[in-house]
Design a protein around this motif. Structure first.
Motif, PDB file in Angstrom:
ATOM      1  N   GLN A 358       0.833  -1.210   0.000  1.00 53.07           N
ATOM      2  CA  GLN A 358       0.000   0.000   0.000  1.00 53.07           C
ATOM      3  C   GLN A 358       0.866   1.258   0.000  1.00 53.07           C
ATOM      4  O   GLN A 358       0.560   2.234  -0.708  1.00 53.07           O
ATOM      5  N   ALA A 359       1.936   1.242   0.773  1.00 53.05           N
ATOM      6  CA  ALA A 359       2.815   2.408   0.836  1.00 53.05           C
ATOM      7  C   ALA A 359       3.495   2.651  -0.504  1.00 53.05           C
ATOM      8  O   ALA A 359       3.644   3.803  -0.945  1.00 53.05           O
ATOM      9  N   ILE A 360       3.908   1.601  -1.175  1.00 50.11           N
ATOM     10  CA  ILE A 360       4.543   1.744  -2.492  1.00 50.11           C
ATOM     11  C   ILE A 360       3.546   2.341  -3.493  1.00 50.11           C
ATOM     12  O   ILE A 360       3.892   3.228  -4.293  1.00 50.11           O
ATOM     13  N   ASN A 361       2.311   1.862  -3.468  1.00 44.41           N
ATOM     14  CA  ASN A 361       1.298   2.356  -4.408  1.00 44.41           C
ATOM     15  C   ASN A 361       0.991   3.841  -4.207  1.00 44.41           C
ATOM     16  O   ASN A 361       0.535   4.510  -5.141  1.00 44.41           O
ATOM     17  N   ARG A 362       1.192   4.347  -3.016  1.00 45.33           N
ATOM     18  CA  ARG A 362       0.885   5.752  -2.730  1.00 45.33           C
ATOM     19  C   ARG A 362       2.023   6.694  -3.120  1.00 45.33           C
ATOM     20  O   ARG A 362       1.850   7.916  -3.056  1.00 45.33           O
ATOM     21  N   LEU A 363       3.159   6.179  -3.481  1.00 47.32           N
ATOM     22  CA  LEU A 363       4.268   7.032  -3.879  1.00 47.32           C
ATOM     23  C   LEU A 363       3.960   7.753  -5.183  1.00 47.32           C
ATOM     24  O   LEU A 363       3.312   7.209  -6.083  1.00 47.32           O
ATOM     25  N   LYS A 364       4.455   8.968  -5.305  1.00 47.23           N
ATOM     26  CA  LYS A 364       4.276   9.764  -6.523  1.00 47.23           C
ATOM     27  C   LYS A 364       5.485   9.558  -7.446  1.00 47.23           C
ATOM     28  O   LYS A 364       6.581   9.194  -6.988  1.00 47.23           O
ATOM     29  N   PRO A 365       5.298   9.818  -8.715  1.00 42.00           N
ATOM     30  CA  PRO A 365       6.428   9.658  -9.646  1.00 42.00           C
ATOM     31  C   PRO A 365       7.612  10.550  -9.302  1.00 42.00           C
ATOM     32  O   PRO A 365       8.755  10.236  -9.678  1.00 42.00           O
ATOM     33  N   THR A 366       7.356  11.652  -8.581  1.00 42.88           N
ATOM     34  CA  THR A 366       8.453  12.544  -8.188  1.00 42.88           C
ATOM     35  C   THR A 366       9.217  12.027  -6.970  1.00 42.88           C
ATOM     36  O   THR A 366      10.258  12.592  -6.614  1.00 42.88           O
ATOM     37  N   ALA A 388       9.980   6.590  -8.249  1.00 43.00           N
ATOM     38  CA  ALA A 388       8.796   5.742  -8.018  1.00 43.00           C
ATOM     39  C   ALA A 388       7.871   5.793  -9.232  1.00 43.00           C
ATOM     40  O   ALA A 388       6.678   6.112  -9.132  1.00 43.00           O
ATOM     41  N   ILE A 389       8.435   5.461 -10.395  1.00 45.38           N
ATOM     42  CA  ILE A 389       7.603   5.349 -11.596  1.00 45.38           C
ATOM     43  C   ILE A 389       6.941   3.984 -11.591  1.00 45.38           C
ATOM     44  O   ILE A 389       7.319   3.083 -10.823  1.00 45.38           O
ATOM     45  N   ASP A 390       5.938   3.789 -12.444  1.00 46.55           N
ATOM     46  CA  ASP A 390       5.133   2.561 -12.394  1.00 46.55           C
ATOM     47  C   ASP A 390       5.972   1.300 -12.528  1.00 46.55           C
ATOM     48  O   ASP A 390       5.754   0.309 -11.810  1.00 46.55           O
ATOM     49  N   MET A 391       6.948   1.290 -13.446  1.00 50.33           N
ATOM     50  CA  MET A 391       7.758   0.086 -13.652  1.00 50.33           C
ATOM     51  C   MET A 391       8.528  -0.276 -12.385  1.00 50.33           C
ATOM     52  O   MET A 391       8.554  -1.446 -11.965  1.00 50.33           O
ATOM     53  N   ASN A 392       9.130   0.703 -11.744  1.00 48.88           N
ATOM     54  CA  ASN A 392       9.903   0.435 -10.533  1.00 48.88           C
ATOM     55  C   ASN A 392       9.009   0.040  -9.370  1.00 48.88           C
ATOM     56  O   ASN A 392       9.371  -0.802  -8.538  1.00 48.88           O
ATOM     57  N   LYS A 393       7.816   0.646  -9.287  1.00 47.96           N
ATOM     58  CA  LYS A 393       6.870   0.284  -8.222  1.00 47.96           C
ATOM     59  C   LYS A 393       6.404  -1.157  -8.381  1.00 47.96           C
ATOM     60  O   LYS A 393       6.275  -1.890  -7.394  1.00 47.96           O
ATOM     61  N   ARG A 394       6.167  -1.604  -9.647  1.00 48.34           N
ATOM     62  CA  ARG A 394       5.762  -2.999  -9.863  1.00 48.34           C
ATOM     63  C   ARG A 394       6.876  -3.946  -9.431  1.00 48.34           C
ATOM     64  O   ARG A 394       6.619  -5.014  -8.860  1.00 48.34           O
ATOM     65  N   HIS A 395       8.106  -3.573  -9.719  1.00 51.00           N
ATOM     66  CA  HIS A 395       9.246  -4.394  -9.294  1.00 51.00           C
ATOM     67  C   HIS A 395       9.288  -4.497  -7.771  1.00 51.00           C
ATOM     68  O   HIS A 395       9.522  -5.573  -7.203  1.00 51.00           O
ATOM     69  N   GLY A 396       9.057  -3.389  -7.080  1.00 51.22           N
ATOM     70  CA  GLY A 396       9.046  -3.391  -5.625  1.00 51.22           C
ATOM     71  C   GLY A 396       7.928  -4.240  -5.050  1.00 51.22           C
ATOM     72  O   GLY A 396       8.111  -4.936  -4.028  1.00 51.22           O
ATOM     73  N   ILE A 397       6.761  -4.231  -5.690  1.00 55.54           N
ATOM     74  CA  ILE A 397       5.627  -5.023  -5.209  1.00 55.54           C
ATOM     75  C   ILE A 397       5.908  -6.515  -5.381  1.00 55.54           C
ATOM     76  O   ILE A 397       5.608  -7.331  -4.490  1.00 55.54           O
ATOM     77  N   ARG A 398       6.513  -6.920  -6.544  1.00 56.08           N
ATOM     78  CA  ARG A 398       6.868  -8.334  -6.744  1.00 56.08           C
ATOM     79  C   ARG A 398       7.874  -8.783  -5.687  1.00 56.08           C
ATOM     80  O   ARG A 398       7.765  -9.871  -5.123  1.00 56.08           O
TER      81      ARG A 398
END
Length: 462
Positions: A358-366, A388-398
């Motif tokens: 949840q915390a990762i999903n709330r991060l902004k691209p900036t 925290a762009i979408d690609m990096n956030k998906r990597h963090g969630i996996r």
């Protein structure tokens, strides 16, 4: 400062006050908790009367009403505690030795802890006793012709004082001290001092009522003490009230207002304001409200008091202005440290993982982020914090979903790495380190020392 040990709300206060022959007398008196089996409607055989009025029972059993009453109130407000001393004066206008009953309203959340009766230069001080013992003491002293006072509660905010053997023309002062909590509603602090007894609606069918009942309503099958709690009132009565308040709010005030009365405010020092209400009529309750002057930082106030050999303190925190909590556009660099040791197995691991996602999903691209997993050792997701762009956030969630709870609990090296993982761009971000664990370790001093030595301008949350 008036802040003492917590006091329970006293259900019934019974005070038997004996007058002897010295200028200051400590009498056998009671502020007692009424036993649960005693019913309020049967405690006092004399029906009480209205605020600002005294009913004297004369020798021929007739009654005489005296309305005139002088009231002086001293309040010392310290943070969220209000200490009140209430002094009321009345005089026997008859030529008889009489018993008098006076009703005074107090705040429903107050706890009375002291009562004095002053006759001329003599002072009689109350002592706490059990209810039945104080009642017996009152009756014995009354029969012996001694000055005696009985204080009882009819409802949560209506107290009565009954004084026996008052001489012709004799003036009596009753001084009561109590504590109450300051009311806090959102950002507004307030206290209320009741000066009238409101008229009560009495439902039910009439039942037997004592012939000498002084209330203006008969008892009913639903309100069996109605004749005690419906005293007569007189809108034209002269009931002067003077109120003096020392306010130590614990913060700089933005406003101090009395919505119903005109008050005078004098700043006595940086911490205290003196507020006065002089010789107004007791025709409506007195209310005082105040608000903090908020800045971008919270205010802290520490109040201390010594009572005997005991020391007390009260810490009060006032939150900063609302602007502080508005959405911030400052980019963040968030370093998550998550515990995947064996102690996290089961629901703890599941909850920590869900919170991390949840915390990762709330991060902004900036924003930038990184994840550090630890058990007996530690593993870092990225070499340094990345956007925290979408690609990096998906990597963090996996990465988070594949964490397994096993191994020991060794967070020290993971914490040291997080605090030393700044790069040349980190100063552009608000660095936050979030530590997720359910474990307790024995080397907490070592962990605290590592944080203190390396925290710099980072913010550490756990």
């Amino acid at each position: 400062m008036q802040y003492t040990k917590p006091l329970s709300i006293i259900a019934v206060l019974v005070t038997a006050m004996l007058l002897f022959y010295s200028n200051f007398i400590r009498a056998d008196i009671s502020f007692a908790q009424k036993p649960s089996q005693v019913q309020t409607s049967t405690v006092n055989p004399v029906n009480e009367v209205a605020s600002g009025a005294i009913i004297y029972t004369l020798s021929d059993k007739s009654v005489l009403t005296q309305i005139a009453l002088d009231t002086k109130v001293q309040m010392d407000i310290t943070g969220t505690i209000n200490r009140v001393k209430l002094t009321q004066t009345f005089t026997n206008p008859s030529n008889d030795w009489v018993e008098g009953v006076y009703v005074f309203p107090l705040p429903a959340d107050s706890a009375v802890d002291h009562l004095d009766m002053i006759i001329g230069k003599r002072i009689i001080e109350g002592q706490i006793k059990e209810f039945r013992a104080a009642k017996k003491l009152y009756n014995q002293a009354k029969k012996a012709g001694k000055k005696v006072s009985l204080v009882e509660q009819q409802r949560p905010n209506i107290f009565t004082t009954k004084v026996a053997n008052i001489g012709p023309g004799e003036t009596i002062k009753i001084a009561i001290e109590y504590q109450q909590a300051v009311r806090i509603d959102h950002d507004q602090f307030s206290i209320r001092f009741p000066m009238i007894v409101g008229e009560r609606y009495i439902p039910g069918k009439k039942i037997s009522t004592q012939p000498n009942a002084l209330g203006n309503k008969a008892n009913t099958h639903r309100v069996k003490d109605a004749s005690k709690i419906t005293p007569p009132t007189d809108a034209n009565a002269d009931r002067p009230v003077a109120i003096s308040i020392n306010l130590k709010a614990g913060f700089n005030t933005d406003s101090i207002v009395s919505p119903y009365h005109q008050i005078s405010i004098v700043e006595t020092d940086k911490l205290t304001k003196h507020i006065s209400l002089k010789n107004t009529q007791a025709n409506r309750d007195f209310e005082l409200t105040w608000q903090a002057h908020k800045t971008l930082t919270p205010d802290l106030a520490l109040f201390t008091q010594q009572k005997g050999d005991d020391h007390y303190l009260m810490l009060m925190a006032t939150p900063p202005a609302d602007e502080v909590f508005k959405q911030s556009h400052t980019p963040r660099e968030v370093i998550f440290i998550i515990d995947s040791s064996g102690s996290m197995m089961g629901s703890s691991m599941e909850q920590a993982t869900n919170a991390l996602i949840q915390a990762i999903n709330r991060l902004k691209p900036t924003d930038r982020f990184n994840i550090i997993d630890f058990d007996s050792d530690f593993e870092v997701l990225f070499d340094t914090a990345i956007p925290a762009i979408d690609m990096n956030k998906r990597h963090g969630i996996r990465f988070s979903k594949y964490l397994a709870a096993e191994g020991g609990t060794e967070p020290l090296e993971a914490i040291k790495f997080a605090l030393s993982s700044r790069d040349e761009d980190s100063h552009k971000y608000l660095r936050q380190i979030i530590f997720l664990t359910d474990g307790q370790v024995g080397n907490e001093k070592e962990l605290f020392r590592a944080v203190q030595q390396n925290i710099d301008d980072d913010r550490f949350f756990t």
